[in-house]
Structures are given as C-alpha cells and as structure tokens.
Design a protein around this motif. Structure first.
Motif, mmCIF file in Angstrom:
data_model
loop_
_atom_site.group_PDB
_atom_site.id
_atom_site.type_symbol
_atom_site.label_atom_id
_atom_site.label_comp_id
_atom_site.label_asym_id
_atom_site.label_seq_id
_atom_site.Cartn_x
_atom_site.Cartn_y
_atom_site.Cartn_z
ATOM 1 N N GLU A 265 0.943 10.355 -6.707
ATOM 2 C CA GLU A 265 0.680 10.010 -8.103
ATOM 3 C C GLU A 265 -0.438 8.961 -8.187
ATOM 4 O OE1 GLU A 265 4.446 9.490 -10.055
ATOM 5 O OE2 GLU A 265 3.479 8.362 -11.679
ATOM 6 N N LEU A 266 -0.357 7.962 -7.327
ATOM 7 C CA LEU A 266 -1.362 6.900 -7.324
ATOM 8 C C LEU A 266 -2.733 7.448 -6.960
ATOM 9 C CD1 LEU A 266 0.605 3.973 -5.663
ATOM 10 C CD2 LEU A 266 -0.289 4.044 -8.003
ATOM 11 N N HIS B 43 -6.964 -0.075 -15.829
ATOM 12 C CA HIS B 43 -7.811 1.090 -15.599
ATOM 13 C C HIS B 43 -7.278 2.364 -16.238
ATOM 14 C CE1 HIS B 43 -9.307 -1.545 -12.327
ATOM 15 N NE2 HIS B 43 -10.437 -1.053 -12.762
ATOM 16 N N PHE C 30 -3.196 -1.442 -12.653
ATOM 17 C CA PHE C 30 -3.201 -0.015 -12.966
ATOM 18 C C PHE C 30 -3.433 0.194 -14.467
ATOM 19 C CE2 PHE C 30 -1.386 4.090 -13.956
ATOM 20 C CZ PHE C 30 -1.711 4.878 -12.872
ATOM 21 N N GLN D 40 10.534 10.312 -2.166
ATOM 22 C CA GLN D 40 10.187 9.621 -3.411
ATOM 23 C C GLN D 40 8.942 8.744 -3.219
ATOM 24 O OE1 GLN D 40 13.460 7.382 -5.039
ATOM 25 N NE2 GLN D 40 12.302 6.773 -6.848
ATOM 26 N N SER D 41 8.878 8.067 -2.102
ATOM 27 C CA SER D 41 7.717 7.205 -1.828
ATOM 28 C C SER D 41 6.451 8.031 -1.700
ATOM 29 C CB SER D 41 7.925 6.407 -0.543
ATOM 30 O OG SER D 41 9.119 5.687 -0.607
ATOM 31 N N ASN E 79 -3.767 10.556 -7.336
ATOM 32 C CA ASN E 79 -4.269 11.374 -8.447
ATOM 33 C C ASN E 79 -4.854 10.506 -9.544
ATOM 34 O OD1 ASN E 79 -3.566 13.751 -7.276
ATOM 35 N ND2 ASN E 79 -1.591 13.939 -8.354
ATOM 36 N N ALA E 80 -4.150 9.425 -9.850
ATOM 37 C CA ALA E 80 -4.638 8.511 -10.893
ATOM 38 C C ALA E 80 -5.994 7.948 -10.496
ATOM 39 C CB ALA E 80 -3.631 7.393 -11.125
ATOM 40 N N ARG F 181 0.616 6.938 -18.691
ATOM 41 C CA ARG F 181 0.613 6.971 -17.235
ATOM 42 C C ARG F 181 1.159 5.672 -16.640
ATOM 43 N NH1 ARG F 181 -4.456 10.190 -14.764
ATOM 44 N NH2 ARG F 181 -3.353 10.989 -12.934
ATOM 45 N N LEU G 48 12.056 2.940 -7.413
ATOM 46 C CA LEU G 48 11.813 2.831 -5.965
ATOM 47 C C LEU G 48 12.035 1.397 -5.479
ATOM 48 C CD1 LEU G 48 10.915 4.620 -3.632
ATOM 49 C CD2 LEU G 48 8.557 3.955 -4.108
ATOM 50 N N LEU H 194 5.187 9.134 -5.008
ATOM 51 C CA LEU H 194 4.514 8.016 -5.681
ATOM 52 C C LEU H 194 3.098 7.831 -5.138
ATOM 53 C CD1 LEU H 194 4.638 5.610 -7.626
ATOM 54 C CD2 LEU H 194 5.515 4.245 -5.725
ATOM 55 N N ASP I 121 -8.649 10.654 -10.940
ATOM 56 C CA ASP I 121 -8.958 10.865 -12.360
ATOM 57 C C ASP I 121 -9.812 9.731 -12.896
ATOM 58 O OD1 ASP I 121 -7.463 13.075 -12.191
ATOM 59 O OD2 ASP I 121 -5.811 12.398 -13.476
ATOM 60 N N LEU I 122 -9.480 8.544 -12.471
ATOM 61 C CA LEU I 122 -10.232 7.370 -12.914
ATOM 62 C C LEU I 122 -11.690 7.493 -12.489
ATOM 63 C CD1 LEU I 122 -10.155 4.487 -14.102
ATOM 64 C CD2 LEU I 122 -9.780 3.673 -11.778
#
Lengths: 240, 240
Positions: A225-226, B180, B177, A218-219, A228-229, B188, B199, A222, A232-233
């Motif tokens: 996900e961070l 941004h 987050f 799970q970590s 990828n964000a 998101r 988590l 995450l 994208d940013l």
C-alpha cells in the motif's frame, strides 16, 4: 572491420576518460562550493573542456550525481560479490554487504554531506528513492537479492519476495546515519551495523515462523500500500 | 489591586489578539509566497503593525512556525482529550487520537505542504525532531502517554516507558503521508491510519509477550543508541 572496431574502442575509451575527468572535477568543485552554487561552466572550465563538450557527456548537474551514485554502487558490487562467497548464513552475508557499503563510500564522506543537503528533499531528482535513481537502485536491490538467495536461511516465499527491497531500505537508513556520523573512523556507524544486522536477522527469523503468518501477511500488504501511494504520488507530480 | 489585575488582563488579552493576528497574517502570506520569500516586514505591513511591534511578539519567522505547531497541537489536545474518555482498548484510543490528529490539521493541508519544503531538512529549525520544537513535541508525547496509560493493555514496563515516544514517531510518519496525500478528503491517509493502528496494536501485543523479552530488550537498546546519536549530533552542530 577489425581495424574499425579497434578505432571505435579507442574512441570509447577516450570518451570514458573524459567522462571520468568531468565527474572527478565536478565532485571536487561540489565539495568546495556546494552543489547548488556549482555551474556546468565552472566544471567544464576547470576540466579544460568546452561547455558543449561537458554537456555532451552530462546533460545536467543532476546526471553527474547519478553518475556518482552509479560509481559508488559499482565499487560496492566489486567488493561485495567476491566477499559473499565466504558466507552462508544470512546474518554473515548481511554483515559483509553492509560493512563494505560503508567502507567503499568512505572516501566520499565529506561530499556525501554536501550532497545530502540537496538529495534529502523527497522531490529532489537526487533523492535515492526517486525515479531518476532507478537504474542504480535496481542494481543495489539486486545485490540484496543475492544476499538472501545465497544464504541457507529458510524464509517463506511472500517475505522472500520483498526482503531484497526491505534490506535496501534498511541500508539507506545506515547510509543516512553514516552521513551524519562524526565519530572517529565512523566507529559509531560500524557499531550500528553490527547491532542492527543482528536484530534484522532475528526479526527475519521471527517473521518466518508459521505462527507469524497472519501478521506477516498484514505487514506485507501495508508495505504494498505504501509503495503504491509513493508511485501514485510520483505520477501526480509528473503531470503537475 | 483588583482593578490593576483587571487592567493587566485586558492588556494580556490585547497582546494575545495581536499575536493571533500576526500569526493569521503570516500563515496567509506563507501560503501565497512560500516561507522563504516572506519577510517579517511584509507580515507586519499586511497586519497593519509596525515592524518593531511584530518583532516584539515573534523574534523571527521561525517563531511563527513554532507558534503554528503549538496551535495545531492545542487543537488536537482539545479534540482528543474528551474523546479518549470513551475508549478503553489501546487500539480504540490510538485510532481516536490518530484520526483527530488528521482532522484538526485538515484546514492547513495546503500550508503544511509549503512548510514541509523547509521543515523536512534535518538541520532546519522547523524540523519537528529539532530542538526548537521541544515544547510542542513534549506536549504531543504527553498525549501519547495518556493514550497508553488510560488503556487496559498489559504492557511490560520497559516497553511502556518508550511507547509514548514511539507512538509519536509513528504519528509523524502519518502526518508526512497526509502532507503528500492528494486523494479526495484524504481518504488514503484515513485508510492508512486504520491499517497501521491495527498493525501497531498487534505488534505491541506481540512485543509484550514474555517470550519476546530478549528481542524487545535488544530493540529498546537500539532505540536508545539511536536517540543518543541524534542528541550528540545536535550538540555537535551547535558547537560548530
């Protein structure tokens, strides 16, 4: 042919020297006046070069900073790689690499503070997480990979794949602390390294435990996900 | 006596209205021109007040931002406190508070981006971790305390004492987050909240396990060390 090659290498050597001269001069002036207030013209003048010549080697001030990061990283690699041969536990290897990171940056402590005022901004091209810092960052993460791979620690594949990046982020945190550390000989940073390396090592052991598999997965999701964000940013900002 | 009190309260009310008017106007101009380029004079002019009158209510632009933080926090408290009555697990309470944090800030998303360019700098007086943000930060941490205390989670004393602060730091990360985040309706950020709350809740359960006591103690000592270092740094900067 051999003469030509020799000639070319002399020329390259001269180019390298000029490059190094410009970088040295720039660091001096940045230190005196701050990064923002320094112009390429001031750097060229002080180095005794034409402005065009200075621009030939560095397209902008930002490239000078990237060259500075590159040099710091080379110094770190040169010190860390032979030292790693002695250590086999992950903890010892991590400690060696982190301590040498600080030691090799030591001569630039004052300048790092100057630089930080600019580089701390997430959108700054000097930001170590930004795209422009890619090559140096990749080299630094590779070193973290060696730290993990050369160790005798038993780490599950999923975590092992992400560990070099995580160790690099951790090392950036230590550097940030060091930049602000005014204690004598940066004793405080070294103590922080000792304490956090111990803790990081224990956390890796804990996270490697089979019972921790769901939480670890799970970590890591995450983390993905961070990242990828963040990517994208960065893409967003480029198209804007 | 009663008439006098009434008169005074009318005066206070008028003062509150003027204060609110100045703040509204300032936020508008900050949004248009950015924080740095906005002067107190421009704010006073647009609000139809004398410069002296504007300064009477806000000693500087920075106080306007502090007032803005204060207002955001009041809105969050007003939404979160009644909502918390419904939830009893730590996870549900955390989720409620985090989602409402984003929801109540929603109208200011654009401005938050403008502000962030200034506030992100560690030495900026607008930094939420800085000394000037003390009162708002304390109020925000108090809310985190309520999240923990009203829950049915079994958390050892040592961790419980630090948890409100840690939750607040986590919430600042989420806000960063969100600032941004350009996804539609900030989907998101909400997804990130869902995943991280889950988590964080699991990590608290893990850290509360008696077997984790040594590692927990060590982590909390490190947290203390980091906070002391930050406090010393702030004291250093004030004497410089």
């Amino acid at each position: 042919m051999s003469a030509m090659r020799k000639k070319k290498s002399v020329k390259t050597l001269k180019g390298d020297q000029t490059k190094a001269l410009i970088l040295e001069t720039a660091l001096e002036i940045f230190n005196e006046r701050g990064y923002e207030a320094t112009t390429m013209r001031a750097i060229a003048d002080k180095a005794g070069l034409s402005l065009g010549n200075a621009y030939y080697y560095f397209r902008s001030k930002e490239y000078l900073i990237q060259a500075f990061y590159h040099r710091l990283n080379e110094a770190h690699l040169a010190a860390a790689l032979p030292a790693l041969d002695r250590d086999h536990t992950l903890k010892a290897r991590l400690l060696t690499v982190m301590r040498l990171k600080i030691e090799t940056m030591e001569p630039y402590h004052e300048f790092a503070g100057v630089l930080f005022k600019t580089a701390a901004h997430p959108e700054s091209p000097l930001n170590p997480f930004g795209e422009e810092s890619d090559p140096v960052r990749r080299a630094a993460i590779e070193l973290c990979e060696k730290v993990v791979e050369g160790s005798n620690a038993r780490i599950p594949k999923d975590l092992r794949a992400e560990l070099p990046y995580l160790i690099w982020v951790y090392s950036m945190g230590i550097v940030l602390f060091w930049i602000h550390d005014n204690s004598p000989r940066h004793r405080r940073t070294y103590r922080l390294v000792d304490h956090t390396v111990d803790l990081v090592d224990k956390l890796i052991t804990l996270a490697s435990n089979p019972l921790m598999r769901p939480l670890r997965k799970q970590s890591l999701r995450l983390l993905d996900e961070l990242r990828n964000a963040a990517a994208d940013l960065e893409a967003d900002e480029e198209t804007n």
